[in-house]
Scaffold this motif. Structure first.
Motif, mmCIF file in Angstrom:
data_model
loop_
_atom_site.group_PDB
_atom_site.id
_atom_site.type_symbol
_atom_site.label_atom_id
_atom_site.label_comp_id
_atom_site.label_asym_id
_atom_site.label_seq_id
_atom_site.Cartn_x
_atom_site.Cartn_y
_atom_site.Cartn_z
ATOM 1 N N VAL A 34 0.823 -1.221 0.000
ATOM 2 C CA VAL A 34 0.000 0.000 0.000
ATOM 3 C C VAL A 34 0.852 1.264 0.000
ATOM 4 C CG1 VAL A 34 -1.981 -1.130 1.076
ATOM 5 C CG2 VAL A 34 -0.256 -0.049 2.524
ATOM 6 N N LEU A 35 2.139 1.107 -0.251
ATOM 7 C CA LEU A 35 3.078 2.220 -0.232
ATOM 8 C C LEU A 35 2.955 3.069 -1.486
ATOM 9 C CD1 LEU A 35 5.568 3.465 1.260
ATOM 10 C CD2 LEU A 35 6.983 1.954 -0.150
ATOM 11 N N GLY A 36 2.897 4.381 -1.296
ATOM 12 C CA GLY A 36 2.955 5.329 -2.399
ATOM 13 C C GLY A 36 4.354 5.914 -2.392
ATOM 14 N N ARG A 37 4.441 7.209 -2.130
ATOM 15 C CA ARG A 37 5.771 7.788 -1.944
ATOM 16 C C ARG A 37 6.295 7.307 -0.597
ATOM 17 N NH1 ARG A 37 4.913 13.296 0.783
ATOM 18 N NH2 ARG A 37 2.666 13.372 0.960
ATOM 19 N N PRO A 38 7.595 7.308 -0.386
ATOM 20 C CA PRO A 38 8.169 6.740 0.839
ATOM 21 C C PRO A 38 7.508 7.273 2.112
ATOM 22 C CG PRO A 38 9.910 7.259 -0.703
ATOM 23 C CD PRO A 38 8.634 7.809 -1.294
ATOM 24 N N GLY A 39 7.050 6.331 2.944
ATOM 25 C CA GLY A 39 6.447 6.681 4.220
ATOM 26 C C GLY A 39 4.974 7.024 4.176
ATOM 27 N N LEU A 41 0.854 6.254 2.413
ATOM 28 C CA LEU A 41 -0.067 5.361 1.718
ATOM 29 C C LEU A 41 -0.297 5.836 0.288
ATOM 30 C CD1 LEU A 41 -2.843 4.938 4.424
ATOM 31 C CD2 LEU A 41 -1.256 3.181 3.643
ATOM 32 N N HIS A 42 -0.526 4.894 -0.605
ATOM 33 C CA HIS A 42 -0.897 5.203 -1.983
ATOM 34 C C HIS A 42 -2.367 5.626 -1.999
ATOM 35 C CE1 HIS A 42 -1.868 4.567 -6.207
ATOM 36 N NE2 HIS A 42 -0.560 4.623 -6.439
ATOM 37 N N GLY A 43 -2.696 6.623 -2.799
ATOM 38 C CA GLY A 43 -4.079 7.101 -2.885
ATOM 39 C C GLY A 43 -5.043 6.025 -3.339
ATOM 40 N N GLY A 44 -4.587 5.118 -4.192
ATOM 41 C CA GLY A 44 -5.452 4.025 -4.646
ATOM 42 C C GLY A 44 -5.788 3.062 -3.522
ATOM 43 N N ALA A 45 -4.835 2.830 -2.625
ATOM 44 C CA ALA A 45 -5.094 1.958 -1.476
ATOM 45 C C ALA A 45 -6.103 2.612 -0.531
ATOM 46 C CB ALA A 45 -3.792 1.655 -0.743
ATOM 47 N N ILE A 46 -5.963 3.917 -0.319
ATOM 48 C CA ILE A 46 -6.917 4.635 0.525
ATOM 49 C C ILE A 46 -8.306 4.580 -0.106
ATOM 50 C CG2 ILE A 46 -7.554 6.882 1.475
ATOM 51 C CD1 ILE A 46 -4.521 7.520 1.580
ATOM 52 N N SER A 47 -8.388 4.828 -1.408
ATOM 53 C CA SER A 47 -9.674 4.789 -2.107
ATOM 54 C C SER A 47 -10.294 3.405 -2.040
ATOM 55 C CB SER A 47 -9.492 5.197 -3.570
ATOM 56 O OG SER A 47 -9.036 6.526 -3.658
ATOM 57 N N GLY A 48 -9.470 2.369 -2.213
ATOM 58 C CA GLY A 48 -9.970 1.003 -2.124
ATOM 59 C C GLY A 48 -10.513 0.690 -0.742
ATOM 60 N N LEU A 49 -9.820 1.135 0.290
ATOM 61 C CA LEU A 49 -10.290 0.929 1.654
ATOM 62 C C LEU A 49 -11.621 1.638 1.882
ATOM 63 C CD1 LEU A 49 -9.842 -0.084 4.569
ATOM 64 C CD2 LEU A 49 -8.545 2.027 4.980
ATOM 65 N N LEU A 50 -11.750 2.858 1.383
ATOM 66 C CA LEU A 50 -13.005 3.607 1.524
ATOM 67 C C LEU A 50 -14.148 2.889 0.805
ATOM 68 C CD1 LEU A 50 -11.664 7.225 1.047
ATOM 69 C CD2 LEU A 50 -12.741 6.318 3.116
ATOM 70 N N GLU A 51 -13.870 2.380 -0.393
ATOM 71 C CA GLU A 51 -14.907 1.652 -1.135
ATOM 72 C C GLU A 51 -15.356 0.415 -0.358
ATOM 73 O OE1 GLU A 51 -15.798 -0.456 -5.447
ATOM 74 O OE2 GLU A 51 -13.746 0.140 -4.966
ATOM 75 N N MET A 52 -14.410 -0.316 0.201
ATOM 76 C CA MET A 52 -14.767 -1.516 0.961
ATOM 77 C C MET A 52 -15.533 -1.170 2.229
ATOM 78 S SD MET A 52 -11.535 -3.946 0.278
ATOM 79 C CE MET A 52 -10.342 -2.729 -0.261
ATOM 80 N N ALA A 53 -15.190 -0.052 2.870
ATOM 81 C CA ALA A 53 -15.936 0.375 4.052
ATOM 82 C C ALA A 53 -17.377 0.718 3.688
ATOM 83 C CB ALA A 53 -15.249 1.572 4.704
ATOM 84 N N ALA A 54 -17.563 1.356 2.538
ATOM 85 C CA ALA A 54 -18.913 1.675 2.069
ATOM 86 C C ALA A 54 -19.693 0.394 1.770
ATOM 87 C CB ALA A 54 -18.843 2.568 0.830
ATOM 88 N N ILE A 55 -19.044 -0.567 1.114
ATOM 89 C CA ILE A 55 -19.687 -1.848 0.807
ATOM 90 C C ILE A 55 -20.085 -2.570 2.091
ATOM 91 C CG2 ILE A 55 -19.240 -4.170 -0.099
ATOM 92 C CD1 ILE A 55 -17.557 -2.787 -2.320
ATOM 93 N N ALA A 56 -19.178 -2.603 3.064
ATOM 94 C CA ALA A 56 -19.466 -3.281 4.336
ATOM 95 C C ALA A 56 -20.646 -2.632 5.053
ATOM 96 C CB ALA A 56 -18.227 -3.277 5.222
ATOM 97 N N ALA A 57 -20.692 -1.305 5.075
ATOM 98 C CA ALA A 57 -21.799 -0.606 5.729
ATOM 99 C C ALA A 57 -23.115 -0.878 5.015
ATOM 100 C CB ALA A 57 -21.520 0.897 5.769
ATOM 101 N N LEU A 58 -23.081 -0.879 3.681
ATOM 102 C CA LEU A 58 -24.304 -1.129 2.912
ATOM 103 C C LEU A 58 -24.773 -2.568 3.086
ATOM 104 C CD1 LEU A 58 -26.495 -0.128 1.078
ATOM 105 C CD2 LEU A 58 -24.927 -0.391 -0.870
ATOM 106 N N GLN A 59 -23.852 -3.520 3.066
ATOM 107 C CA GLN A 59 -24.230 -4.919 3.303
ATOM 108 C C GLN A 59 -24.844 -5.085 4.687
ATOM 109 O OE1 GLN A 59 -20.657 -7.185 2.623
ATOM 110 N NE2 GLN A 59 -21.084 -7.430 0.450
ATOM 111 N N HIS A 60 -24.275 -4.409 5.673
ATOM 112 C CA HIS A 60 -24.805 -4.454 7.037
ATOM 113 C C HIS A 60 -26.246 -3.932 7.069
ATOM 114 C CE1 HIS A 60 -25.290 -2.868 11.190
ATOM 115 N NE2 HIS A 60 -24.676 -3.993 11.493
#
Length: 129
Positions: A34-39, A41-60
């Motif tokens: 999930v590394l972007g620039r040194p130290g 997070l990559h923006g795509g990893a953050i976006s992916g995590l946000l998408e999964m959090a939205a999916i989990a909340a909606l499934q709930h």
């Protein structure tokens, strides 16, 4: 309750921190995957995590109403600060759950929940079971 996350969750090493009856909180550890620039997070990893959090909340929320399948329509992500080299959590909130459309907001944070590193708004089509 079982949360069915997309296969991308495995690459990000996302785990679910379930609380009794509450919408789930997702945890993504910091790693080279999930590394972007040194130290940071990559923006795509953050976006992916946000998408999964939205999916989990909606499934709930859908599970409480008998279930359903979802299809993402769109997503808007706002990056507020750089994600550092530490675990990141995210949670979603369903702001509207209609018969065919749902609106969900998700936030990601590291140290303090009230200081998010990013937020997203997503819209989903719903097919009820």
């Amino acid at each position: 309750m079982t949360i069915g996350l997309p296969p991308y969750a495995e690459i990000l090493r996302v785990s679910v921190e379930a609380e009794d009856g509450a919408p789930p909180v997702l945890l993504m550890p910091f790693a080279d995957d999930v590394l972007g620039r040194p130290g940071f997070l990559h923006g795509g990893a953050i976006s992916g995590l946000l998408e999964m959090a939205a999916i989990a909340a909606l499934q709930h929320a859908l599970e409480a109403e008998g279930g359903g399948r979802i299809k993402p329509v769109n997503v808007t992500v706002d990056f507020m600060r750089g994600g550092r080299d530490k675990p990141t959590r995210a949670a979603g909130v369903v702001t509207r759950l209609g018969t065919r459309v749902a609106n969900v907001e998700a936030t990601a944070w590291q140290d303090e929940r009230d200081k998010p590193i990013a937020a997203a708004r997503m819209n989903y089509l719903i097919v009820r079971d």
